[in-house]
Design a protein around this motif. Structure first.
Motif, PDB file in Angstrom:
ATOM      1  N   LEU A   1       0.839  -1.198   0.000  1.00 13.50           N
ATOM      2  CA  LEU A   1       0.000   0.000   0.000  1.00 13.50           C
ATOM      3  C   LEU A   1       0.868   1.238   0.000  1.00 13.50           C
ATOM      4  O   LEU A   1       0.391   2.347   0.133  1.00 13.50           O
TER       5      LEU A   1
ATOM      6  N   LEU B   1      11.100  -3.838   6.782  1.00 16.83           N
ATOM      7  CA  LEU B   1       9.989  -4.105   7.702  1.00 16.83           C
ATOM      8  C   LEU B   1       9.250  -5.380   7.325  1.00 16.83           C
ATOM      9  O   LEU B   1       8.942  -6.208   8.178  1.00 16.83           O
TER      10      LEU B   1
ATOM     11  N   PHE C   1      11.887  -7.958   9.101  1.00 13.76           N
ATOM     12  CA  PHE C   1      11.265  -7.885  10.424  1.00 13.76           C
ATOM     13  C   PHE C   1       9.919  -8.594  10.486  1.00 13.76           C
ATOM     14  O   PHE C   1       9.324  -8.692  11.543  1.00 13.76           O
TER      15      PHE C   1
ATOM     16  N   ALA D   1       7.019  -7.667   9.726  1.00 13.15           N
ATOM     17  CA  ALA D   1       5.921  -6.849  10.246  1.00 13.15           C
ATOM     18  C   ALA D   1       4.690  -7.090   9.388  1.00 13.15           C
ATOM     19  O   ALA D   1       4.789  -7.638   8.286  1.00 13.15           O
ATOM     20  N   ASN D   2       3.534  -6.688   9.900  1.00  9.70           N
ATOM     21  CA  ASN D   2       2.323  -6.746   9.106  1.00  9.70           C
ATOM     22  C   ASN D   2       2.504  -5.834   7.889  1.00  9.70           C
ATOM     23  O   ASN D   2       2.816  -4.661   8.020  1.00  9.70           O
TER      24      ASN D   2
ATOM     25  N   VAL E   1       0.470  -4.613   5.633  1.00  9.64           N
ATOM     26  CA  VAL E   1      -0.467  -3.501   5.466  1.00  9.64           C
ATOM     27  C   VAL E   1      -0.040  -2.343   6.362  1.00  9.64           C
ATOM     28  O   VAL E   1       0.041  -1.191   5.940  1.00  9.64           O
ATOM     29  N   ILE E   2       0.292  -2.666   7.615  1.00 11.81           N
ATOM     30  CA  ILE E   2       0.718  -1.635   8.557  1.00 11.81           C
ATOM     31  C   ILE E   2       1.971  -0.964   8.045  1.00 11.81           C
ATOM     32  O   ILE E   2       2.078   0.269   8.015  1.00 11.81           O
TER      33      ILE E   2
ATOM     34  N   VAL F   1       1.247   1.591   5.382  1.00 14.97           N
ATOM     35  CA  VAL F   1       0.695   2.849   5.893  1.00 14.97           C
ATOM     36  C   VAL F   1       1.792   3.680   6.544  1.00 14.97           C
ATOM     37  O   VAL F   1       1.886   4.900   6.340  1.00 14.97           O
ATOM     38  N   VAL F   2       2.652   3.007   7.321  1.00 17.54           N
ATOM     39  CA  VAL F   2       3.755   3.704   7.992  1.00 17.54           C
ATOM     40  C   VAL F   2       4.648   4.391   6.969  1.00 17.54           C
ATOM     41  O   VAL F   2       4.983   5.576   7.105  1.00 17.54           O
TER      42      VAL F   2
ATOM     43  N   ILE G   1       2.996   7.520   5.522  1.00 16.27           N
ATOM     44  CA  ILE G   1       2.945   8.680   6.423  1.00 16.27           C
ATOM     45  C   ILE G   1       4.336   9.264   6.603  1.00 16.27           C
ATOM     46  O   ILE G   1       4.522  10.484   6.596  1.00 16.27           O
ATOM     47  N   LEU G   2       5.321   8.364   6.710  1.00 21.32           N
ATOM     48  CA  LEU G   2       6.690   8.828   6.884  1.00 21.32           C
ATOM     49  C   LEU G   2       7.153   9.611   5.653  1.00 21.32           C
ATOM     50  O   LEU G   2       7.847  10.628   5.783  1.00 21.32           O
TER      51      LEU G   2
ATOM     52  N   ALA H   1       5.710  13.090   5.708  1.00 23.31           N
ATOM     53  CA  ALA H   1       6.367  13.890   6.746  1.00 23.31           C
ATOM     54  C   ALA H   1       7.780  14.278   6.323  1.00 23.31           C
ATOM     55  O   ALA H   1       8.145  15.458   6.368  1.00 23.31           O
ATOM     56  N   LEU H   2       8.551  13.299   5.881  1.00 24.30           N
ATOM     57  CA  LEU H   2       9.950  13.568   5.527  1.00 24.30           C
ATOM     58  C   LEU H   2      10.048  14.581   4.402  1.00 24.30           C
ATOM     59  O   LEU H   2      10.820  15.538   4.479  1.00 24.30           O
TER      60      LEU H   2
ATOM     61  N   GLY I   1      -3.254  10.983  -3.994  1.00 20.64           N
ATOM     62  CA  GLY I   1      -3.942   9.701  -3.999  1.00 20.64           C
ATOM     63  C   GLY I   1      -3.790   8.942  -5.300  1.00 20.64           C
ATOM     64  O   GLY I   1      -4.470   7.948  -5.515  1.00 20.64           O
TER      65      GLY I   1
ATOM     66  N   TYR J   1      -2.792   5.316  -4.685  1.00 14.33           N
ATOM     67  CA  TYR J   1      -3.897   4.403  -4.385  1.00 14.33           C
ATOM     68  C   TYR J   1      -4.650   4.051  -5.662  1.00 14.33           C
ATOM     69  O   TYR J   1      -5.123   2.930  -5.841  1.00 14.33           O
TER      70      TYR J   1
ATOM     71  N   PHE K   1      -9.709  -3.451   5.484  1.00 11.04           N
ATOM     72  CA  PHE K   1      -8.867  -2.282   5.565  1.00 11.04           C
ATOM     73  C   PHE K   1      -9.666  -1.103   5.044  1.00 11.04           C
ATOM     74  O   PHE K   1      -9.684  -0.842   3.854  1.00 11.04           O
TER      75      PHE K   1
ATOM     76  N   ILE L   1     -11.519   3.758  -2.054  1.00  8.57           N
ATOM     77  CA  ILE L   1     -10.797   4.862  -2.699  1.00  8.57           C
ATOM     78  C   ILE L   1     -11.692   5.536  -3.735  1.00  8.57           C
ATOM     79  O   ILE L   1     -11.797   6.758  -3.799  1.00  8.57           O
TER      80      ILE L   1
ATOM     81  N   TYR M   1     -13.160   9.523  -3.732  1.00  6.47           N
ATOM     82  CA  TYR M   1     -13.101  10.522  -4.802  1.00  6.47           C
ATOM     83  C   TYR M   1     -14.505  10.996  -5.150  1.00  6.47           C
ATOM     84  O   TYR M   1     -14.749  12.194  -5.308  1.00  6.47           O
TER      85      TYR M   1
ATOM     86  N   LEU N   1      -3.350   1.655  14.450  1.00  9.06           N
ATOM     87  CA  LEU N   1      -2.290   0.660  14.391  1.00  9.06           C
ATOM     88  C   LEU N   1      -1.320   0.846  15.551  1.00  9.06           C
ATOM     89  O   LEU N   1      -0.822  -0.117  16.124  1.00  9.06           O
TER      90      LEU N   1
ATOM     91  N   SER O   1       4.364  15.743  12.064  1.00  8.77           N
ATOM     92  CA  SER O   1       4.035  14.541  11.286  1.00  8.77           C
ATOM     93  C   SER O   1       5.254  13.637  11.166  1.00  8.77           C
ATOM     94  O   SER O   1       5.115  12.424  11.063  1.00  8.77           O
ATOM     95  N   LEU O   2       6.445  14.238  11.227  1.00  7.21           N
ATOM     96  CA  LEU O   2       7.660  13.408  11.232  1.00  7.21           C
ATOM     97  C   LEU O   2       7.685  12.546  12.496  1.00  7.21           C
ATOM     98  O   LEU O   2       8.007  11.357  12.445  1.00  7.21           O
TER      99      LEU O   2
ATOM    100  N   GLY P   1       5.327   9.758  12.158  1.00  3.00           N
ATOM    101  CA  GLY P   1       5.896   8.734  11.296  1.00  3.00           C
ATOM    102  C   GLY P   1       6.901   7.873  12.031  1.00  3.00           C
ATOM    103  O   GLY P   1       6.883   6.641  11.923  1.00  3.00           O
TER     104      GLY P   1
ATOM    105  N   LEU Q   1       5.266   5.529  14.454  1.00  2.00           N
ATOM    106  CA  LEU Q   1       4.653   4.401  13.758  1.00  2.00           C
ATOM    107  C   LEU Q   1       5.693   3.398  13.309  1.00  2.00           C
ATOM    108  O   LEU Q   1       5.490   2.188  13.390  1.00  2.00           O
TER     109      LEU Q   1
ATOM    110  N   ALA R   1       5.667  -0.418  14.360  1.00  2.00           N
ATOM    111  CA  ALA R   1       5.544  -1.503  13.382  1.00  2.00           C
ATOM    112  C   ALA R   1       6.610  -2.560  13.621  1.00  2.00           C
ATOM    113  O   ALA R   1       6.448  -3.719  13.237  1.00  2.00           O
TER     114      ALA R   1
ATOM    115  N   TYR S   1       8.868  -7.579  15.858  1.00  2.26           N
ATOM    116  CA  TYR S   1      10.258  -8.022  15.754  1.00  2.26           C
ATOM    117  C   TYR S   1      10.935  -7.951  17.118  1.00  2.26           C
ATOM    118  O   TYR S   1      11.700  -8.845  17.484  1.00  2.26           O
TER     119      TYR S   1
END
Lengths: 319, 398
Positions: free
Chosen positions: A33, A86, A90, A92-93, A95-96, A99-100, A103-104, A107-108, A235, A238, B100, B164, B168, B304, B342-343, B346, B349, B353, B357
């Motif tokens: 995603l 990830l 790792f 990780a899930n 889907v999660i 999303v992470v 968002i990152l 932000a970055l 978007g 997506y 989801f 989605i 829209y 999450l 927002s950083l 992130g 999160l 995540a 691990y």
């Protein structure tokens, strides 16, 4: 009418390259995603390189654009390593993780765009002003009636994406790597038993996915908006995922879906203009591609089948 | 050093506490990471964290503007917290049942728009108008969610794609109506709705300062406990979780999977709708046309981070909202761009995540310690272990 084809194609091509990125990742069994984040981050790296190079090489230079595209590919694939680590290392899930990563990325890129602007120009602005691709007509082909419009005032990136698509198709269906990649998505244990390296294959395909999405992102930055700003996260990533699912995880049908999408979008817009309706009616016509997609999906979704092992971290001890 | 790591591993591996200890570790690690970033930029991290707390009303500021106080900040924090919790709950309900739902923004927008149009411009009594807004919100969101569930069940359309597309469609459709019929001439956004329909009491005097009191926060906390009750104590909630963890298995045990798909997405949509009315008819009092709020996506992150549990969602919303509302004040005191909020989200999160691990690492370490103990204590086991080493070598040489 010409305008419909021209705009449709220039919207569809970047969407298609992102959808191909998504196919690479998903076919190898890593749910993705994160396309939205990949394309934004790739575009950011490309725009940053262009922003640094432009004063050196001259503002109008088209060479900068190609360097920017290459850096967008590299930047996108390096950023995709986060998703790869990830998901693959790792466990990780997925889907999660997607999303992470999205968002990152938002932000970055917003943070660093402001920071770089402040450091280099001394003013706070959240965009990099870029040039725009020069359009050109393909001699000969553009003279064909009706279909010729596809070849009129094209962006060069449409051709680049066409070449990428052929290479991607070849890699996916005709090489050993592609075979392993697809098998990783269906039955990773079988790949392991046959001596393939599931972890490496998956990691590589996530990186390819990031690179291709980055190319898509920089193409949007250079054609639709002519700058890089946080508005790149509209978007479309997506939308590319939707196109991929609609195209049943295959490279060729997805091309048709993306083209359909582009044409419906530009067609709706032109229809509104031609009917001479007030500008706020354009909103209603902008809905057309999305409604059409939902309707078509209702007919075609029954026989969709995603890769079997998608979303599952690889576990060597399982059968 | 080794002792500390072993102790840490034993805490993390404890089954009773790992749902608390692992998030706390992730949060601590991300705070360290953020502090390093701030230090590299030459800013004081402690001052920055204090400013975040001051900006969201948990710590008194040096000075306040006329009529404002710490309570003002605290209530405006609660005002944005309410839709965040509700939206996160909406996502949690879908996620537990295996879906989801990224259509939260769209469901919020449609609910807020309908409530504003139907109730916001009427002159109904506030006693009737406010509950009506809530009901309309839940209905609008719920219907949209049910539609997504119906598409999923009947036509096998993946919920990510359909939500989605619906996002829209809603954004353009409401944009059309707002631009055409309800647009404010000056601001170009939707005309503000009446105070009777607004879910926030504005400019209430408490202890000498002006506050905006949100009704939504009560709704949000109550909703969290209702969702927790449904999942923990009812057969229906158990069946939802069964559908979420293995749909085929659930079908074989006789659960009506199709019905559960539709119902879970309806509840998810209804909660998102509630978030929409508390956001658009409470926190804000207007709708900007053709813009989906980013809160719908942040809520996914919050859910999450909260380990997709209803109570966890409350705590996670708290944490994330502190950074988001406090960022303005922090930017004025420390001088870092407010995008750093927002950083921080992130990075939080990213580490959360990695939680699975961390758990795996801790478990592996504990098992190794266990093995060493076993060998030390039991002479027979030691012999077996040595033998197996020899056998391994033989195997390699042979």
């Amino acid at each position: 009418m010409d305008k419909v084809f021209i705009d449709g194609l220039s919207f569809a091509a970047p969407l298609y390259v992102m959808a191909m990125g998504c196919i690479f990742s998903q076919k190898s069994g890593v749910d993705n995603l994160a396309i939205e984040g990949f394309q934004g981050f790739g575009a950011f790296i490309g725009a940053l390189v262009a922003f640094i190079l432009m004063p050196i090489m001259g503002n109008g230079s088209q060479a900068v654009i190609y360097i920017a595209m290459l850096s967008a590919f590299i930047g996108g694939s390096i950023y995709a390593c986060i998703h790869g680590v990830l998901c693959v290392k790792f466990r990780a899930n997925q889907v999660i993780s997607g999303v992470v990563v999205n968002i990152l990325a938002v932000a970055l890129t917003t943070f660093f765009t402001s920071a770089v602007n402040k450091a280099m120009l001394g003013q706070s602005s959240n965009k990099f002003i870029l040039g725009i691709f020069e359009r050109f007509d393909v001699p000969g082909l553009s003279q064909i009636p009706i279909i010729g419009a596809f070849f009129r005032s094209m962006y060069p990136f449409e051709w680049i994406i066409f070449v990428i698509a052929i290479v991607a198709w070849y890699v996916m269906y005709k090489t050993r790597f592609g075979m392993h990649l697809r098998a990783c998505g269906e039955n990773p244990q079988a790949v392991d038993a046959a001596g393939g390296n599931v972890t490496r294959t998956r990691f590589l395909s996530v990186m390819i996915s990031g690179g291709l999405s980055g190319v898509g992102g920089i193409c949007y930055a250079y054609s639709i908006s002519a700058n890089f700003s946080p508005s790149i996260y509209m978007g479309f990533g997506y939308l590319a995922i939707a196109a991929m699912i609609f195209g049943n995880w295959n490279i060729l049908p997805t091309a048709a879906v993306c083209l359909f999408f582009g044409l419906a979008k530009s067609g709706g817009y032109q229809l509104c203009l031609n009917m001479g309706l007030p500008s706020n009616y354009s909103d209603l016509f902008m809905m057309i591609p999305y409604i059409l997609t939902l309707l078509l999906l209702a007919f075609f979704s029954k026989k969709n089948h995603p890769p079997a092992a998608i979303g599952e971290p690889f576990d060597q001890s399982k059968r | 050093m080794k002792k500390v790591i072993n102790k840490l591993a034993s805490i993390l591996d404890d089954k009773r506490w790992d749902s608390v200890s692992i998030p706390i570790l992730s949060i601590l690690l991300s705070f360290i990471c953020i502090s390093i970033i701030l230090l590299v930029m030459g800013k004081d991290p402690l001052l920055a964290f204090k400013s975040f707390l001051q900006g969201s009303g948990f710590w008194p500021k040096e000075k306040y503007g006329g009529g404002n106080g710490m309570l003002t900040d605290l209530f405006s924090f609660l005002n944005i917290l309410a839709p965040m919790i509700l939206a996160a709950l909406g996502f949690v309900v879908g996620f537990k049942a295996g879906f989801f739902n990224i259509g939260i923004s769209g469901q919020m927008l449609s609910a807020g728009f309908l409530a504003a149009v139907i109730v916001g411009y009427s002159d109904l009594n506030a006693v009737i108008a406010k509950p009506l807004v809530i009901i309309i919100g839940a209905l609008a969101g719920g219907l949209l969610g049910a539609f997504v569930g119906f598409l999923k069940h009947k036509f096998n359309i993946h919920e990510v794609v359909s939500t989605i597309m619906i996002n829209y469609i809603i954004s353009y459709l409401t944009g059309f109506f707002i631009n055409g019929y309800y647009s404010d001439a000056i601001t170009r956004s939707m005309k503000i709705s009446g105070a009777n329909a607004r879910l926030t009491w504005t400019n209430v005097q408490i202890a000498g300062v002006k506050c905006n009191i949100p009704l939504g926060i009560v709704l949000a906390i109550a909703a969290a406990f209702v969702v927790k009750f449904i999942f923990d104590k009812t057969v229906f909630g158990f069946e939802l979780k069964a559908v979420g963890s293995n749909m085929r298995c659930a079908r074989y045990t006789g659960i009506n999977v199709g019905r559960h798909i539709v119902i879970s997405l309806t509840i998810s949509g209804a909660l998102a709708g509630l978030a929409g009315v508390t956001y658009y008819c409470g926190y804000l009092n207007t709708i900007v046309p053709r813009t989906l709020s980013s809160l719908g996506y942040d809520a996914i992150a919050v859910a999450l981070l909260g380990n997709s549990s209803p109570i966890g969602a409350i705590f996670a919303s708290f944490l994330i909202t502190i950074f988001q509302t406090g960022s303005n004040y922090m930017s004025s005191t420390v001088g870092v761009a407010k995008e750093i909020a927002s950083l921080i989200t992130g990075i939080l999160l990213l580490f959360s995540a990695c939680g699975g691990y961390f758990r795996y690492l801790a478990h592996r370490r504990m098992q190794r310690i266990q093995d060493e103990w076993d060998i030390k204590d039991n002479p027979l086991r030691k012999i077996i272990a040595d033998n197996s080493d020899e056998r391994k070598e033989e195997h390699i040489h042979g």
